[in-house]
Write a protein that holds these residues in place. Structure first.
Motif, mmCIF file in Angstrom:
data_model
loop_
_atom_site.group_PDB
_atom_site.id
_atom_site.type_symbol
_atom_site.label_atom_id
_atom_site.label_comp_id
_atom_site.label_asym_id
_atom_site.label_seq_id
_atom_site.Cartn_x
_atom_site.Cartn_y
_atom_site.Cartn_z
ATOM 1 N N GLN A 51 0.342 6.957 10.034
ATOM 2 C CA GLN A 51 0.659 7.516 8.657
ATOM 3 C C GLN A 51 2.041 6.572 8.198
ATOM 4 N N ASP B 196 -0.358 4.324 -0.400
ATOM 5 C CA ASP B 196 -1.019 5.232 0.447
ATOM 6 C C ASP B 196 -0.524 5.423 1.836
ATOM 7 N N THR C 129 -6.898 5.366 4.736
ATOM 8 C CA THR C 129 -5.903 5.620 3.680
ATOM 9 C C THR C 129 -6.303 6.830 2.997
ATOM 10 N N ASN C 130 -5.599 7.759 2.799
ATOM 11 C CA ASN C 130 -6.056 9.127 2.367
ATOM 12 C C ASN C 130 -7.159 9.608 2.890
ATOM 13 N N LEU D 39 1.068 -1.134 -0.050
ATOM 14 C CA LEU D 39 -0.164 0.059 -0.016
ATOM 15 C C LEU D 39 0.793 1.231 -0.068
ATOM 16 N N LEU E 254 -1.230 4.894 5.654
ATOM 17 C CA LEU E 254 -2.243 4.127 6.408
ATOM 18 C C LEU E 254 -2.180 4.547 7.872
ATOM 19 N N GLN F 194 3.785 4.307 5.587
ATOM 20 C CA GLN F 194 3.675 4.222 3.863
ATOM 21 C C GLN F 194 4.316 2.915 3.539
#
Length: 161
Positions: free
Chosen positions: A69, A50, A93-94, A48, A52, A71
């Motif tokens: 956060q 994004d 996520t985002n 991932l 998280l 990554q």
């Protein structure tokens, strides 16, 4: 006077014997005595990219951030509560939020007084929202000290932001 010295020497010898015996006792606590669940990403999004963030609500009602956060995630470890039958996890996520509910049983696990009490768990079910998540699959139901076990396979939908 001689009698007092003999009694004192006897007490010192007894004390030293007890201290040496205690120093030689062995404690059989496991080196890894933490209980975490491991989540592994699979499917089209196996890493991932994004950001998280995963949080939960404690028993006292306060929020607690478990992962902040992170990554480039392909797997992560999360603790389980000791006293609740269901843990609620919030995956963000985002700008997309999903909720995961993990049902479980809690078993006290005691090895010795020196090691303290821990809890092992049996995962009995999982449900989740499907905003960014495609599915969450239970792979290994028993949660113990074994950190090599993957307990959940998690599949994220493929998004382009």
């Amino acid at each position: 006077m001689v009698r007092k010295i003999k009694n004192r020497s006897l007490h010192v010898c007894m004390l030293l014997t007890v201290v040496f015996m205690a120093a030689c006792s062995s404690i059989d606590c496991p080196l890894n005595n933490t209980v975490y669940t491991k989540y592994k990403l699979l499917g089209p999004v196996s890493t991932l990219s994004d950001v998280l963030t995963i949080s939960t609500t404690r028993q006292n009602g306060l929020d607690s951030v478990l992962i902040n956060q992170q990554q480039n995630t392909d797997s992560f470890y999360l603790p389980m509560s000791y006293g609740q039958d269901e843990d609620v996890l919030y995956f963000q996520t985002n700008q997309i939020m999903d909720t995961v509910w993990v049902r479980k049983t809690n078993r006290p696990h005691f090895e010795s007084v020196d090691c303290g009490l821990n809890y092992f768990h049996t995962i009995t079910g999982v449900r989740f929202t499907r905003n960014a998540l495609d599915s969450v699959v239970i792979h290994q139901k028993e949660v113990t000290y074994d950190a090599s076990q993957t307990h959940f396979y998690i599949y994220f939908k493929e998004y382009r932001f």
